[in-house]
Design an enzyme around this catalytic site. Structure first.
Site, PDB file in Angstrom:
ATOM      1  N   GLY A 192       0.829  -1.200   0.000  1.00 13.27           N
ATOM      2  CA  GLY A 192       0.000   0.000   0.000  1.00 13.27           C
ATOM      3  C   GLY A 192       0.862   1.248   0.000  1.00 13.27           C
ATOM      4  O   GLY A 192       2.081   1.182  -0.149  1.00 13.27           O
ATOM      5  N   GLY A 193       0.228   2.389   0.181  1.00 20.47           N
ATOM      6  CA  GLY A 193       0.912   3.677   0.094  1.00 20.47           C
ATOM      7  C   GLY A 193       2.017   3.873   1.114  1.00 20.47           C
ATOM      8  O   GLY A 193       3.178   4.007   0.761  1.00 20.47           O
ATOM      9  N   GLU A 194       1.665   3.910   2.376  1.00 21.72           N
ATOM     10  CA  GLU A 194       2.644   4.170   3.430  1.00 21.72           C
ATOM     11  C   GLU A 194       2.842   2.960   4.328  1.00 21.72           C
ATOM     12  O   GLU A 194       3.371   3.082   5.427  1.00 21.72           O
ATOM     13  CB  GLU A 194       2.187   5.361   4.281  1.00 21.72           C
ATOM     14  N   GLU A 195       2.404   1.809   3.899  1.00 13.25           N
ATOM     15  CA  GLU A 195       2.500   0.619   4.725  1.00 13.25           C
ATOM     16  C   GLU A 195       3.457  -0.390   4.102  1.00 13.25           C
ATOM     17  O   GLU A 195       3.579  -0.488   2.892  1.00 13.25           O
ATOM     18  CB  GLU A 195       1.118  -0.014   4.917  1.00 13.25           C
ATOM     19  N   PHE A 196       4.134  -1.109   4.980  1.00 17.57           N
ATOM     20  CA  PHE A 196       5.086  -2.129   4.566  1.00 17.57           C
ATOM     21  C   PHE A 196       4.809  -3.399   5.345  1.00 17.57           C
ATOM     22  O   PHE A 196       4.312  -3.356   6.470  1.00 17.57           O
ATOM     23  CB  PHE A 196       6.524  -1.670   4.861  1.00 17.57           C
TER      24      PHE A 196
END
Length: 101
Positions: free
Chosen positions: A18-22
């Site tokens: 996702g965008g800001e997730e790892f």
């Protein structure tokens, strides 16, 4: 990103989700050890001074794979733990397992 690379072991899996997730997968690691590892990463990020943004923190949601899990249920549980960490003031590690396990 060097901080993550420095902590990667050959059996670990790390990548953007996702965008800001790892996702950082730690095979053969129980929940307590995974939380300890996450807390170590969190402290390293917090202690680092970055050129553009001098102070960076991170919130981490930690869970363990359970019998009957598929990728969706596993990631959903980790995501719920992440949101709990954010709701608790950010810059936290929250471990989460459902069904009383």
């Amino acid at each position: 990103m060097d901080l993550i690379k420095d902590n990667l072991q050959p059996q670990h899996v790390f990548g953007r989700w996702g965008g800001e997730e790892f996702l950082y997968l730690l095979p053969d690691t129980d929940l307590e050890k995974a939380k300890e590892f996450a807390e170590k990463l969190r402290l390293q990020v917090e202690a680092n001074c970055y050129v553009v943004m001098r102070h960076v923190t991170m919130s981490l949601g930690v869970t363990s794979i359970m019998e009957g899990d598929d990728m969706n249920s596993f990631v959903k549980r980790a995501d719920e733990a992440l949101y709990m960490a954010k709701e608790n003031g950010r810059n936290h590690v929250v471990g989460y397992i459902t069904h009383g396990k």
